[in-house]
Design a protein around this motif. Sequence first.
Motif, PDB file in Angstrom:
ATOM      1  N   VAL A  41       0.850  -1.191   0.000  1.00  0.00           N
ATOM      2  CA  VAL A  41       0.000   0.000   0.000  1.00  0.00           C
ATOM      3  C   VAL A  41       0.886   1.241   0.000  1.00  0.00           C
ATOM      4  O   VAL A  41       1.909   1.282   0.686  1.00  0.00           O
ATOM      5  N   ASP A  44      -0.057   8.117   2.121  1.00  0.00           N
ATOM      6  CA  ASP A  44      -0.198   9.525   1.756  1.00  0.00           C
ATOM      7  C   ASP A  44       0.835  10.320   2.559  1.00  0.00           C
ATOM      8  O   ASP A  44       0.706  10.455   3.777  1.00  0.00           O
ATOM      9  N   VAL A  57      -3.916   6.623   3.108  1.00  0.00           N
ATOM     10  CA  VAL A  57      -3.479   5.926   1.901  1.00  0.00           C
ATOM     11  C   VAL A  57      -3.580   6.847   0.684  1.00  0.00           C
ATOM     12  O   VAL A  57      -4.563   7.572   0.520  1.00  0.00           O
ATOM     13  N   ASP A  58      -2.569   6.800  -0.151  1.00  0.00           N
ATOM     14  CA  ASP A  58      -2.616   7.460  -1.447  1.00  0.00           C
ATOM     15  C   ASP A  58      -3.269   6.471  -2.407  1.00  0.00           C
ATOM     16  O   ASP A  58      -2.617   5.567  -2.939  1.00  0.00           O
ATOM     17  N   TRP A  59      -4.571   6.630  -2.627  1.00  0.00           N
ATOM     18  CA  TRP A  59      -5.314   5.639  -3.393  1.00  0.00           C
ATOM     19  C   TRP A  59      -4.907   5.606  -4.854  1.00  0.00           C
ATOM     20  O   TRP A  59      -4.847   4.527  -5.475  1.00  0.00           O
ATOM     21  N   ASP A  60      -4.607   6.755  -5.434  1.00  0.00           N
ATOM     22  CA  ASP A  60      -4.229   6.773  -6.848  1.00  0.00           C
ATOM     23  C   ASP A  60      -2.944   5.978  -7.073  1.00  0.00           C
ATOM     24  O   ASP A  60      -2.858   5.145  -7.991  1.00  0.00           O
ATOM     25  N   THR A  62      -1.623   3.728  -5.057  1.00  0.00           N
ATOM     26  CA  THR A  62      -1.833   2.340  -4.654  1.00  0.00           C
ATOM     27  C   THR A  62      -2.474   1.541  -5.787  1.00  0.00           C
ATOM     28  O   THR A  62      -2.036   0.429  -6.112  1.00  0.00           O
ATOM     29  N   LEU A  63      -3.495   2.095  -6.409  1.00  0.00           N
ATOM     30  CA  LEU A  63      -4.153   1.388  -7.506  1.00  0.00           C
ATOM     31  C   LEU A  63      -3.287   1.358  -8.760  1.00  0.00           C
ATOM     32  O   LEU A  63      -3.319   0.379  -9.522  1.00  0.00           O
ATOM     33  N   GLU A  96     -11.743  -0.732   2.844  1.00  0.00           N
ATOM     34  CA  GLU A  96     -11.762   0.246   1.756  1.00  0.00           C
ATOM     35  C   GLU A  96     -10.807  -0.185   0.642  1.00  0.00           C
ATOM     36  O   GLU A  96     -11.111  -0.055  -0.559  1.00  0.00           O
ATOM     37  N   LEU A  97      -9.659  -0.712   1.025  1.00  0.00           N
ATOM     38  CA  LEU A  97      -8.692  -1.205   0.044  1.00  0.00           C
ATOM     39  C   LEU A  97      -9.288  -2.339  -0.786  1.00  0.00           C
ATOM     40  O   LEU A  97      -9.135  -2.383  -2.008  1.00  0.00           O
ATOM     41  N   ARG A 100     -11.934  -0.907  -3.286  1.00  0.00           N
ATOM     42  CA  ARG A 100     -11.330  -0.152  -4.388  1.00  0.00           C
ATOM     43  C   ARG A 100     -10.543  -1.066  -5.340  1.00  0.00           C
ATOM     44  O   ARG A 100     -10.662  -0.952  -6.569  1.00  0.00           O
ATOM     45  N   SER A 101      -9.748  -1.964  -4.774  1.00  0.00           N
ATOM     46  CA  SER A 101      -8.918  -2.819  -5.622  1.00  0.00           C
ATOM     47  C   SER A 101      -9.756  -3.823  -6.400  1.00  0.00           C
ATOM     48  O   SER A 101      -9.460  -4.124  -7.563  1.00  0.00           O
TER      49      SER A 101
END
Length: 383
Positions: A41, A44, A57-60, A62-63, A96-97, A100-101
Amino acid sequence: MTIRLPGVGGELRTYVPRTEPLAPPAGAPFTSRTVFSAAHVVADPYADATPDSPAAVDWDATLAFRRHLWSHGLGVAEAMDTAQRGMGLDWAGAAELIRRSAAEAKAVGGRIACGVGTDQLAGGTPAEVRAAYEEQLALVEESGAQAILMASRALAAAASGPEDYLEVYGHLLRQATEPVILHWLGPMFDPALAGYWGSSDLDAATDTFLEVIAAHPDKVDGIKVSLLDARREVELRRRLPRGVRCYTGDDFNYPELIAGDEKGFSHALLGIFDPLGPLAAQAVRVLDTGDVKGFRELLDPTVDLSRHLFQPPTRFYKTGVVFLAWLAGHQDHFTMVGGLQSARSLPHFAKAYELADGLGLFPKPELAEARMKTLLSLYGVSR
């Protein structure tokens, strides 16, 4: 391009980085092995967070890293134990991870399996542990991902013997809508899991583990074994019911276990395939052709790096994984959830850089060198 790298004790030596990275070509989907990478992961770095606060978490980013792994044909093992959870990422963040994933995997056609645990509990009875597992299993199945039933710290603390494991896992397997992966994580990764399956005797624990599988073979896609004992893994996989796979989680001995022998082989679900993604994918495609020698020639040289990253305390391997992701340009910073960027020493980082560079893992060697020099300067190493 030269860089001065420190060893233990502070002595400096000159290292000349390679100038040409390895560039594994894209290829067809794997045909001989199923391979997952336990993906890290990305934190942020701008969040005002402390090691005790919920992970930011920096979602962008991470994905984006998951898309990188999928692009090479690897599956993603998401929300796994020591790769993320129990050390900075709580259940709310993991949930949440997973959402999203799993949605991203569906959008791009990537394969994903997600960890199911009990980390919303600090403790509890076996019945409460079972309920916690059920909550997480429901979320993973609703997301459309395959479930990985992970070892539970709470169950290890609450169980009085093998019968509690048989009851809890039997209930969960009867309830699962699709075949799951069972994960046996050794105490070298998490000391709280000592004595899992009801015994500190690994032979007795193995018998209980196999009893769970034998009672529900139609609900078990496979097992992931993370005991760092190649002989034991081989013996265990030979005792599995027909159709139940063994996914090696042995980050010390994975080339020989994946290659297999005349009696079978292991698939893979590995933390080291996070930094090795493109190279690992190339090796598996070579193995798909039946070229075991070529497979070993590609993957055997990576073992020194893996053993370095996973050296005791093994649970801190993720620090090296994220460090290499930063050097490789997959993220813009070396910040980790829980502040775990501090969990390894400067000589450890220097050796990881040298080993990874020698394998050609950095798409832009000059960027990796510049970032390594930045880290060295922060530690007071003059150029």
